[in-house]
Design a protein around this motif. Structure first.
Motif, PDB file in Angstrom:
ATOM      1  N   VAL B  62      58.134 127.482 104.907  1.00 16.03           N
ATOM      2  CA  VAL B  62      57.090 127.534 103.665  1.00 16.03           C
ATOM      3  C   VAL B  62      56.800 129.181 103.651  1.00 16.03           C
ATOM      4  O   VAL B  62      56.070 129.725 104.333  1.00 16.03           O
ATOM      5  CB  VAL B  62      55.859 126.800 103.995  1.00 16.03           C
ATOM      6  N   ASP B  63      57.053 129.453 102.411  1.00 18.20           N
ATOM      7  CA  ASP B  63      56.764 131.016 102.063  1.00 18.20           C
ATOM      8  C   ASP B  63      55.380 130.990 101.289  1.00 18.20           C
ATOM      9  O   ASP B  63      54.652 131.823 101.331  1.00 18.20           O
ATOM     10  CB  ASP B  63      57.773 131.865 101.038  1.00 18.20           C
ATOM     11  N   ALA B  64      55.071 129.993 100.468  1.00 22.20           N
ATOM     12  CA  ALA B  64      53.785 130.226  99.651  1.00 22.20           C
ATOM     13  C   ALA B  64      53.477 128.755  99.271  1.00 22.20           C
ATOM     14  O   ALA B  64      54.645 127.752  99.012  1.00 22.20           O
ATOM     15  CB  ALA B  64      53.869 131.001  98.496  1.00 22.20           C
ATOM     16  N   THR B  65      52.266 128.227  99.173  1.00 20.86           N
ATOM     17  CA  THR B  65      51.807 127.028  98.697  1.00 20.86           C
ATOM     18  C   THR B  65      50.901 127.091  97.439  1.00 20.86           C
ATOM     19  O   THR B  65      50.048 128.282  97.595  1.00 20.86           O
ATOM     20  CB  THR B  65      50.990 126.470  99.908  1.00 20.86           C
ATOM     21  N   ASN B  66      51.120 126.344  96.462  1.00 20.03           N
ATOM     22  CA  ASN B  66      50.329 126.536  95.274  1.00 20.03           C
ATOM     23  C   ASN B  66      49.781 125.278  94.837  1.00 20.03           C
ATOM     24  O   ASN B  66      49.855 124.393  95.958  1.00 20.03           O
ATOM     25  CB  ASN B  66      51.334 126.734  94.103  1.00 20.03           C
ATOM     26  N   LYS B  67      49.277 125.062  93.821  1.00 19.79           N
ATOM     27  CA  LYS B  67      48.327 123.858  93.569  1.00 19.79           C
ATOM     28  C   LYS B  67      49.218 122.842  93.438  1.00 19.79           C
ATOM     29  O   LYS B  67      48.883 121.767  94.210  1.00 19.79           O
ATOM     30  CB  LYS B  67      47.536 123.914  92.416  1.00 19.79           C
ATOM     31  N   ARG B  68      50.424 122.607  92.720  1.00 21.97           N
ATOM     32  CA  ARG B  68      51.055 121.490  92.653  1.00 21.97           C
ATOM     33  C   ARG B  68      52.493 121.583  93.122  1.00 21.97           C
ATOM     34  O   ARG B  68      53.337 120.750  93.088  1.00 21.97           O
ATOM     35  CB  ARG B  68      51.361 121.100  91.115  1.00 21.97           C
ATOM     36  N   ASP B  69      53.029 122.885  93.755  1.00 18.75           N
ATOM     37  CA  ASP B  69      54.408 123.094  94.408  1.00 18.75           C
ATOM     38  C   ASP B  69      54.388 123.887  95.329  1.00 18.75           C
ATOM     39  O   ASP B  69      53.415 124.578  95.543  1.00 18.75           O
ATOM     40  CB  ASP B  69      55.192 123.580  93.068  1.00 18.75           C
ATOM     41  N   LEU B  70      55.508 124.189  96.193  1.00 22.46           N
ATOM     42  CA  LEU B  70      55.481 124.947  97.155  1.00 22.46           C
ATOM     43  C   LEU B  70      56.627 125.710  97.321  1.00 22.46           C
ATOM     44  O   LEU B  70      57.544 125.352  96.758  1.00 22.46           O
ATOM     45  CB  LEU B  70      54.921 124.371  98.666  1.00 22.46           C
ATOM     46  N   ASP B  71      56.550 127.060  97.676  1.00 18.79           N
ATOM     47  CA  ASP B  71      57.921 127.850  97.830  1.00 18.79           C
ATOM     48  C   ASP B  71      58.382 127.886  99.185  1.00 18.79           C
ATOM     49  O   ASP B  71      57.675 128.126 100.178  1.00 18.79           O
ATOM     50  CB  ASP B  71      57.755 129.256  97.434  1.00 18.79           C
ATOM     51  N   VAL B  72      59.777 127.362  99.321  1.00 22.31           N
ATOM     52  CA  VAL B  72      60.201 127.255 100.781  1.00 22.31           C
ATOM     53  C   VAL B  72      61.565 128.482 101.022  1.00 22.31           C
ATOM     54  O   VAL B  72      62.132 128.681  99.789  1.00 22.31           O
ATOM     55  CB  VAL B  72      60.491 126.338 101.311  1.00 22.31           C
ATOM     56  N   ARG B  73      61.688 128.685 101.927  1.00 24.33           N
ATOM     57  CA  ARG B  73      63.125 129.468 102.157  1.00 24.33           C
ATOM     58  C   ARG B  73      63.821 128.740 103.330  1.00 24.33           C
ATOM     59  O   ARG B  73      63.617 128.513 104.320  1.00 24.33           O
ATOM     60  CB  ARG B  73      62.808 130.746 102.748  1.00 24.33           C
ATOM     61  N   LEU B  74      65.199 128.467 102.706  1.00 22.83           N
ATOM     62  CA  LEU B  74      65.986 127.621 103.590  1.00 22.83           C
ATOM     63  C   LEU B  74      66.915 128.851 104.409  1.00 22.83           C
ATOM     64  O   LEU B  74      67.400 129.811 103.931  1.00 22.83           O
ATOM     65  CB  LEU B  74      67.212 127.009 102.923  1.00 22.83           C
ATOM     66  N   THR B  75      66.693 128.466 105.815  1.00 23.22           N
ATOM     67  CA  THR B  75      67.099 129.506 106.551  1.00 23.22           C
ATOM     68  C   THR B  75      68.446 129.196 107.502  1.00 23.22           C
ATOM     69  O   THR B  75      69.236 130.022 107.594  1.00 23.22           O
ATOM     70  CB  THR B  75      66.068 130.010 107.635  1.00 23.22           C
ATOM     71  N   THR B  76      68.397 128.000 107.890  1.00 25.45           N
ATOM     72  CA  THR B  76      69.503 127.627 108.805  1.00 25.45           C
ATOM     73  C   THR B  76      70.095 126.358 108.447  1.00 25.45           C
ATOM     74  O   THR B  76      69.166 125.246 108.180  1.00 25.45           O
ATOM     75  CB  THR B  76      68.854 127.661 110.176  1.00 25.45           C
ATOM     76  N   LEU B  77      71.534 126.223 108.239  1.00 29.04           N
ATOM     77  CA  LEU B  77      71.924 124.701 108.311  1.00 29.04           C
ATOM     78  C   LEU B  77      71.934 124.051 109.669  1.00 29.04           C
ATOM     79  O   LEU B  77      72.723 124.686 110.609  1.00 29.04           O
ATOM     80  CB  LEU B  77      73.463 124.915 107.900  1.00 29.04           C
ATOM     81  N   LEU B  78      71.031 123.077 110.002  1.00 31.11           N
ATOM     82  CA  LEU B  78      71.001 122.728 111.302  1.00 31.11           C
ATOM     83  C   LEU B  78      72.060 121.875 111.501  1.00 31.11           C
ATOM     84  O   LEU B  78      72.583 121.844 112.750  1.00 31.11           O
ATOM     85  CB  LEU B  78      69.442 121.960 111.302  1.00 31.11           C
ATOM     86  N   ARG B  79      72.440 120.932 110.784  1.00 32.04           N
ATOM     87  CA  ARG B  79      73.617 120.231 110.832  1.00 32.04           C
ATOM     88  C   ARG B  79      74.357 119.818 109.704  1.00 32.04           C
ATOM     89  O   ARG B  79      73.909 119.770 108.567  1.00 32.04           O
ATOM     90  CB  ARG B  79      73.036 118.629 111.284  1.00 32.04           C
ATOM     91  N   PRO B  80      75.658 119.767 109.658  1.00 34.71           N
ATOM     92  CA  PRO B  80      76.549 119.574 108.625  1.00 34.71           C
ATOM     93  C   PRO B  80      76.226 117.991 108.405  1.00 34.71           C
ATOM     94  O   PRO B  80      75.970 117.186 109.149  1.00 34.71           O
ATOM     95  CB  PRO B  80      77.856 119.643 108.817  1.00 34.71           C
ATOM     96  N   ARG B  81      76.627 117.573 106.974  1.00 34.41           N
ATOM     97  CA  ARG B  81      76.545 116.085 106.776  1.00 34.41           C
ATOM     98  C   ARG B  81      77.196 115.493 107.616  1.00 34.41           C
ATOM     99  O   ARG B  81      78.486 115.509 108.176  1.00 34.41           O
ATOM    100  CB  ARG B  81      77.186 115.685 105.371  1.00 34.41           C
ATOM    101  N   GLU B  82      76.708 114.335 108.221  1.00 30.60           N
ATOM    102  CA  GLU B  82      77.442 113.555 109.426  1.00 30.60           C
ATOM    103  C   GLU B  82      78.593 112.635 109.037  1.00 30.60           C
ATOM    104  O   GLU B  82      78.761 112.241 107.827  1.00 30.60           O
ATOM    105  CB  GLU B  82      76.200 112.458 109.897  1.00 30.60           C
ATOM    106  N   PRO B  83      79.439 112.533 109.951  1.00 27.21           N
ATOM    107  CA  PRO B  83      80.588 111.402 109.518  1.00 27.21           C
ATOM    108  C   PRO B  83      79.894 110.126 109.437  1.00 27.21           C
ATOM    109  O   PRO B  83      79.005 109.648 110.307  1.00 27.21           O
ATOM    110  CB  PRO B  83      81.465 111.673 110.601  1.00 27.21           C
ATOM    111  N   VAL B  84      80.450 109.168 108.586  1.00 25.43           N
ATOM    112  CA  VAL B  84      79.694 107.683 108.571  1.00 25.43           C
ATOM    113  C   VAL B  84      80.651 106.870 108.665  1.00 25.43           C
ATOM    114  O   VAL B  84      81.986 106.991 108.166  1.00 25.43           O
ATOM    115  CB  VAL B  84      79.175 107.653 107.030  1.00 25.43           C
ATOM    116  N   PRO B  85      80.514 106.024 109.525  1.00 22.39           N
ATOM    117  CA  PRO B  85      81.556 104.516 109.946  1.00 22.39           C
ATOM    118  C   PRO B  85      81.858 103.779 108.603  1.00 22.39           C
ATOM    119  O   PRO B  85      81.065 103.793 107.684  1.00 22.39           O
ATOM    120  CB  PRO B  85      80.854 103.945 110.783  1.00 22.39           C
ATOM    121  N   ASP B  86      82.983 103.574 108.178  1.00 19.65           N
ATOM    122  CA  ASP B  86      83.436 102.853 107.042  1.00 19.65           C
ATOM    123  C   ASP B  86      83.069 101.404 106.820  1.00 19.65           C
ATOM    124  O   ASP B  86      84.094 100.845 106.845  1.00 19.65           O
ATOM    125  CB  ASP B  86      84.778 103.251 106.798  1.00 19.65           C
ATOM    126  N   LEU B  87      81.917 101.080 106.843  1.00 19.25           N
ATOM    127  CA  LEU B  87      81.426  99.990 106.678  1.00 19.25           C
ATOM    128  C   LEU B  87      80.455  99.675 105.417  1.00 19.25           C
ATOM    129  O   LEU B  87      79.619 100.431 105.316  1.00 19.25           O
ATOM    130  CB  LEU B  87      80.734  99.553 108.076  1.00 19.25           C
TER     131      LEU B  87
END
Lengths: 251, 251
Positions: B62-87
């Motif tokens: 979180v970079d800044a918090t305002n009354k109705r919204d907030l500003d964040v900064r995406l720093t790291t891709l923690l995990r790629p989208r997971e593979p999903v079993p085909d069910l």
């Protein structure tokens, strides 16, 4: 799933009675009578199924309906009490809705015994056993069980482990991983139990104590995090399918 | 189940964002902002995890918090989208509480696709897909999924069968019985679906139509009658355990 004869109809009400049943007349009063008279609107000649968790399931016919009670006649033992696979569910109490759901599913899936286990991180420390029992009875009435899961007294985890039966395998889903559930369960025949922690999981000391039990087997339920109630239903289903009475095609 | 790093803390809020995410600043507003500001009370410097069902899961600060919204900064891709079993889970809509629960469990257990199926005996004929999607999103946020199950348009059973993919096995629990679920599923690798009927079950014509499909395999889920939502959770769990991604001990 059981085939349905033409009579009594599929819609025939089904009630648990906590007394040994036998052929002949019987009076039904209290909430059961209210349900049969005011909700199901049974009339003379209508059928009702009764089961007692002792002798089995009986067909009864309504002889007379009164204001607050009704007289029925038990005519036929439809089924003896069913054999129940020897599987226990030992689970920490969860928040209201989820624990109700877990008790219902445990009964439908066919556990022999539900043991409320008190752990450090449990959100709920006084499980409402009357409530759990009521949900299991309702599930048994719905899913045609002729046997009720036994509801054990709530027990602290340490005491549960101290008194653990030597011949009973204790499967528990460990965040640290374990054997794939299906392989672990199919490889171990005989009496078993599934241990499910609270929403917050077991703490490290608890996990150590469980792992130290010779009968304990850590299982993995896949790469996704499961809620406690989901893990319980999944582990019970897998055990029934690979080690319980779902291994034959009988339905 | 996944191990948790020291930072961000286990309690870090996790939100689905329906836009492709990338490194850098981002404004969060609307209900998500309300949740992060008023419920989770995030402050500048706090962490939040965002996932988009496209790139994967990102760590944001979180970079800044305002009354109705907030500003964040995406720093790291923690995990790629997971593979999903085909069910897939193809299920008739159920009463409110039960269908919500089924959508939640389907997401936690890891289905790739949920298909609401309209059948003759369905209690509900207009499934609320927005509601189903909301429950799946909440479950994905809770159970750490980086992929959302696809929610298909509701389809009539006849149309579903008419357009059924030739290479996809359709497992359905038939009251008339079938192969034991674990054996039936472990014997058939590849794309699969589980078909679950409404509370009242399929009618005879529907059951005939399903059985006539070459890709259909009738399975048995034991001698006890299961509610539709229970049968869904049980069948999904067994498939994951014997044919899906629960076959390794990875957790």
């Amino acid at each position: 799933m059981a085939a349905t004869p033409a009579w009594p109809p599929r819609s025939t009400p089904r009630l648990f009675v906590d007394e040994e049943l036998h052929r002949g007349p019987r009076r039904i009063d209290g909430p059961s009578a209210h349900y049969l008279l005011s909700v199901m609107r049974l009339k003379v000649g209508d059928a009702v199924k009764l089961f007692d968790d002792r002798t089995g399931e009986w067909l009864a016919v309504v002889d007379a309906t009164n204001k607050r009670d009704l007289d029925v006649r038990l005519t036929t033992l439809l089924r003896p009490r069913e054999p129940v696979p020897d599987l226990w569910l030992c689970a920490a109490p969860l928040k209201k809705g989820r624990v109700d759901w877990m008790a219902e599913k445990a009964c439908e899936l066919g556990v022999a015994r539900l043991v409320p286990v008190l752990t450090r991180r449990a959100v709920v420390d006084k499980p409402n056993t009357d409530r759990l029992r009521a949900h299991m009875i309702e599930a048994a009435e719905q899913c045609d069980r002729t046997a009720l899961p036994e509801l054990a007294e709530p027990v602290k985890l340490a005491a549960l482990l101290r008194g653990w039966p030597s011949e009973r395998t204790l499967f528990f889903a460990d965040e640290a991983g374990g054997e794939p559930a299906a392989a672990a369960m199919s490889a171990r025949a005989g009496p078993a139990a599934i241990l499910i922690g609270p929403e917050g999981g077991f703490d490290d000391a608890e996990r150590e104590a469980i792992r130290a039990l010779p009968q304990a087997v850590a299982i993995a339920l896949g790469p996704r995090i499961l809620r406690a109630d989901t893990a319980a239903a999944a582990a019970l289903s897998i055990w029934m399918a690979v080690a319980g009475d779902w291994r034959t095609g009988d339905a």
